[in-house]
Write a protein that holds these residues in place. Structure first.
Motif, PDB file in Angstrom:
ATOM      1  N   MET A 160      -9.937  38.137  25.363  1.00  0.00           N
ATOM      2  CA  MET A 160      -8.686  37.391  25.190  1.00  0.00           C
ATOM      3  C   MET A 160      -7.520  38.254  25.662  1.00  0.00           C
ATOM      4  N   SER A 161      -6.613  37.671  26.413  1.00  0.00           N
ATOM      5  CA  SER A 161      -5.444  38.433  26.783  1.00  0.00           C
ATOM      6  C   SER A 161      -4.550  38.590  25.572  1.00  0.00           C
ATOM      7  N   ALA A 162      -3.679  39.612  25.650  1.00  0.00           N
ATOM      8  CA  ALA A 162      -2.814  39.869  24.506  1.00  0.00           C
ATOM      9  C   ALA A 162      -1.886  38.702  24.239  1.00  0.00           C
ATOM     10  N   ALA A 163      -1.663  37.868  25.276  1.00  0.00           N
ATOM     11  CA  ALA A 163      -0.723  36.769  25.119  1.00  0.00           C
ATOM     12  C   ALA A 163      -1.353  35.517  24.520  1.00  0.00           C
ATOM     13  N   PRO A 184      -9.129  32.899  18.401  1.00  0.00           N
ATOM     14  CA  PRO A 184     -10.177  32.255  19.197  1.00  0.00           C
ATOM     15  C   PRO A 184     -11.573  32.843  18.979  1.00  0.00           C
ATOM     16  N   ALA A 185     -11.687  34.147  18.868  1.00  0.00           N
ATOM     17  CA  ALA A 185     -13.011  34.755  18.713  1.00  0.00           C
ATOM     18  C   ALA A 185     -13.665  34.322  17.410  1.00  0.00           C
ATOM     19  N   ALA A 244      -4.021  27.096  25.581  1.00  0.00           N
ATOM     20  CA  ALA A 244      -4.445  28.464  25.895  1.00  0.00           C
ATOM     21  C   ALA A 244      -5.468  28.963  24.880  1.00  0.00           C
ATOM     22  N   GLY A 245      -5.209  28.705  23.612  1.00  0.00           N
ATOM     23  CA  GLY A 245      -6.141  29.138  22.578  1.00  0.00           C
ATOM     24  C   GLY A 245      -7.480  28.423  22.673  1.00  0.00           C
ATOM     25  N   LEU A 246      -7.436  27.124  22.957  1.00  0.00           N
ATOM     26  CA  LEU A 246      -8.687  26.360  23.072  1.00  0.00           C
ATOM     27  C   LEU A 246      -9.480  26.783  24.309  1.00  0.00           C
ATOM     28  N   ALA A 247      -8.785  27.059  25.398  1.00  0.00           N
ATOM     29  CA  ALA A 247      -9.484  27.546  26.587  1.00  0.00           C
ATOM     30  C   ALA A 247     -10.209  28.853  26.270  1.00  0.00           C
ATOM     31  N   GLU A 248      -9.563  29.679  25.478  1.00  0.00           N
ATOM     32  CA  GLU A 248     -10.195  30.950  25.107  1.00  0.00           C
ATOM     33  C   GLU A 248     -11.392  30.722  24.179  1.00  0.00           C
ATOM     34  N   VAL A 249     -11.279  29.773  23.265  1.00  0.00           N
ATOM     35  CA  VAL A 249     -12.426  29.438  22.416  1.00  0.00           C
ATOM     36  C   VAL A 249     -13.610  29.006  23.284  1.00  0.00           C
ATOM     37  N   ALA A 250     -13.340  28.135  24.258  1.00  0.00           N
ATOM     38  CA  ALA A 250     -14.422  27.665  25.137  1.00  0.00           C
ATOM     39  C   ALA A 250     -15.018  28.818  25.934  1.00  0.00           C
ATOM     40  N   ARG A 251     -14.146  29.679  26.454  1.00  0.00           N
ATOM     41  CA  ARG A 251     -14.645  30.809  27.258  1.00  0.00           C
ATOM     42  C   ARG A 251     -15.529  31.735  26.426  1.00  0.00           C
ATOM     43  N   ALA A 308     -17.102  31.027  23.596  1.00  0.00           N
ATOM     44  CA  ALA A 308     -18.327  30.337  23.177  1.00  0.00           C
ATOM     45  C   ALA A 308     -19.354  30.345  24.300  1.00  0.00           C
ATOM     46  N   ARG A 309     -18.891  30.136  25.522  1.00  0.00           N
ATOM     47  CA  ARG A 309     -19.835  30.075  26.658  1.00  0.00           C
ATOM     48  C   ARG A 309     -20.385  31.448  27.040  1.00  0.00           C
ATOM     49  N   ARG A 310     -19.780  32.484  26.534  1.00  0.00           N
ATOM     50  CA  ARG A 310     -20.408  33.799  26.731  1.00  0.00           C
ATOM     51  C   ARG A 310     -21.676  33.921  25.904  1.00  0.00           C
TER      52      ARG A 310
END
Ligand code: SF4
Length: 219
Positions: free
Chosen positions: A1-4, A56-57, A84-91, A93-95
């Motif tokens: 996750m980026s700091a932003a 997100p994590a 932005a937060g949801l995109a990070e959740v998806a990213r 999760a897909r890891r």
């Protein structure tokens, strides 16, 4: 996750349901929506007020806590306000697992692409397999499909769920009522009459509980 990447303001989660898309899915509802559709099934989640703050994590881990879950559904509230937060959740999760992603939004896809309402919208759209767009119009609610009214459109942004045999637009609706302690959560796009019955049942339980102790009412 980026700091932003911001933490999310979460209205509710549900781990493992068959009521909001194909397969076994986990659902994340965000708090806050700029629209005020008459007949919205989640009016408690319209106000942009602090609810549950979560990173997100932590959310990705929570949503995958059932090993059978093979998809995520984002709803609300308005997911694009917290894109932005949801995109990070998806990213994240897909890891861990190759999940499909369904997202509801009150915005039209054209608007999301031409004038994104928040900075993370392009990243979220890139992560979403099926986008269900448009505001809910009660007069156009035909009681079918994984969308509230016929003006809402089903966009297969990828092929991941395009050939899975799930009829997003016409399938008979199903819903689940999840009870957790004093909370009742209606999961799904409710078939005709179920929402009124659910409200009536919750009101009845509230009336029987001691004065001053509120039974949270969530959908
Ligand atoms: S867009 Fe969805 S959450 Fe927002 S008011 Fe309309 S139905 Fe409710």
């Amino acid at each position: 996750m980026s700091a932003a990447t911001p933490a999310l303001n979460v209205a509710a989660t549900r781990i493992g349901t068959e009521a909001l898309g194909p397969g076994l899915r986990s659902v994340l509802w965000v708090q806050g929506c700029p629209f005020r559709c008459a007949g919205c099934m989640s009016p408690e989640w319209i106000p942009d007020r602090p609810a549950r703050r979560a990173e997100p994590a932590a959310l990705a881990a929570e949503l995958l806590s059932d090993p059978q879950v093979d998809g995520l559904t984002f709803s609300g509230g308005e997911p694009m306000q917290q894109a932005a937060g949801l995109a990070e959740v998806a990213r994240l999760a897909r890891r861990e697992r190759e999940v499909s992603v369904i997202c509801f939004t009150g915005y039209r896809l054209e608007r999301l692409r031409s004038a994104p309402p928040s900075p993370g919208v392009p990243a979220l759209l890139a992560a979403v397999d099926v986008l269900i767009d448009g505001r809910y119009v009660a007069a156009l609610d035909d009681g079918r499909g994984l969308r509230g009214s016929t003006n809402q459109r089903i966009h297969h942004l990828t092929r991941r769920l395009a050939d899975c045999g799930y009829d997003f637009a016409r399938r008979p609706r199903t819903a689940e009522i999840a009870i957790s302690g004093p909370e009742a959560l209606l999961v799904g796009v409710p078939p005709s009459g179920l929402l009124a019955a659910f409200d009536s049942a919750v009101d009845s339980v509230r009336a029987r509980t001691s004065p001053g102790r509120e039974l949270p009412h969530e959908r």
